[in-house]
Scaffold this motif. Structure first.
Motif, mmCIF file in Angstrom:
data_model
loop_
_atom_site.group_PDB
_atom_site.id
_atom_site.type_symbol
_atom_site.label_atom_id
_atom_site.label_comp_id
_atom_site.label_asym_id
_atom_site.label_seq_id
_atom_site.Cartn_x
_atom_site.Cartn_y
_atom_site.Cartn_z
ATOM 1 N N SER A 10 38.397 51.115 35.223
ATOM 2 C CA SER A 10 38.263 49.980 35.630
ATOM 3 C C SER A 10 39.409 48.775 35.599
ATOM 4 N N SER A 13 39.868 46.794 32.405
ATOM 5 C CA SER A 13 39.929 47.442 30.948
ATOM 6 C C SER A 13 41.032 47.501 30.567
ATOM 7 N N ASP A 40 32.318 49.918 38.127
ATOM 8 C CA ASP A 40 31.845 48.881 37.739
ATOM 9 C C ASP A 40 31.243 49.050 36.443
ATOM 10 N N LEU A 41 32.027 48.508 35.531
ATOM 11 C CA LEU A 41 31.470 48.684 34.171
ATOM 12 C C LEU A 41 30.176 48.018 33.774
ATOM 13 N N SER A 42 29.765 47.058 34.404
ATOM 14 C CA SER A 42 28.680 46.441 34.294
ATOM 15 C C SER A 42 27.516 47.085 34.368
ATOM 16 N N GLY A 43 27.561 48.134 35.227
ATOM 17 C CA GLY A 43 26.387 48.987 35.571
ATOM 18 C C GLY A 43 26.539 50.031 34.205
ATOM 19 N N PHE A 45 27.665 49.465 31.150
ATOM 20 C CA PHE A 45 26.991 48.962 30.119
ATOM 21 C C PHE A 45 25.463 48.820 30.155
ATOM 22 N N ASP A 46 25.021 48.252 31.217
ATOM 23 C CA ASP A 46 23.464 48.407 31.326
ATOM 24 C C ASP A 46 22.814 49.739 31.280
ATOM 25 N N PRO A 52 29.212 43.860 27.028
ATOM 26 C CA PRO A 52 30.452 43.367 27.455
ATOM 27 C C PRO A 52 31.048 42.522 26.401
ATOM 28 N N LYS A 55 29.681 39.277 24.965
ATOM 29 C CA LYS A 55 28.465 39.261 24.029
ATOM 30 C C LYS A 55 28.567 40.300 22.730
ATOM 31 N N PRO A 87 37.627 37.323 32.023
ATOM 32 C CA PRO A 87 37.298 38.517 32.792
ATOM 33 C C PRO A 87 37.269 37.954 34.101
ATOM 34 N N LYS A 89 36.543 39.552 38.295
ATOM 35 C CA LYS A 89 35.777 40.423 38.934
ATOM 36 C C LYS A 89 36.515 41.535 39.760
#
Length: 123
Positions: A10, A13, A40-43, A45-46, A52, A55, A87, A89
């Motif tokens: 990413s 990162s 996409d690191l959000s996916g 993490f989920d 992230p 949090k 951060p 996008k």
């Protein structure tokens, strides 16, 4: 031509920034071809139950800075610990790197420039 390595990373990162040139040197040393695979690191993490940075517990956030300092010093590269635009996008940068890789263009150099913009130049 040697093996092909799918290189998942990413642009936002700091760890990918710190290892970007090293992974390239290792691949070149062993005659491997790197294939850029920004994600996409959000996916991630989920899917993995990770959190992230914003949090995470404050103690984990503080320890992250200690580790970043260690690796910055080990790699001998500049690193902004709190980039002005973080951060951010990474979608446009990621898609651009993917398009460059598919066109056999300078995806590696593009990603290096994006890492420098975020993690060094505060752009």
């Amino acid at each position: 031509m040697g093996e092909t390595i799918d290189y998942f990373y990413s642009h936002v990162s700091p760890w990918a920034y710190l290892g970007h040139n090293v992974v390239r040197m290792v691949a070149e040393k062993h005659g491997a071809v790197l294939r850029a695979r920004p994600v996409d690191l959000s996916g991630v993490f989920d899917a993995s139950g990770g959190l992230p940075l914003g949090k995470r517990h404050p103690a984990r956030q503080a320890y992250r800075f200690i580790e970043l300092q260690r690796w910055r010093d080990k790699r001998g590269v500049p690193l902004s610990f709190e980039p002005k635009f973080f951060p951010t996008k990474p979608g446009l940068a990621d898609r651009s790197a993917i398009a460059l890789a598919q066109a056999e263009g300078p995806a590696w150099e593009f990603s290096a420039a994006m890492f420098k913009a975020i993690w060094v130049d505060d752009l």
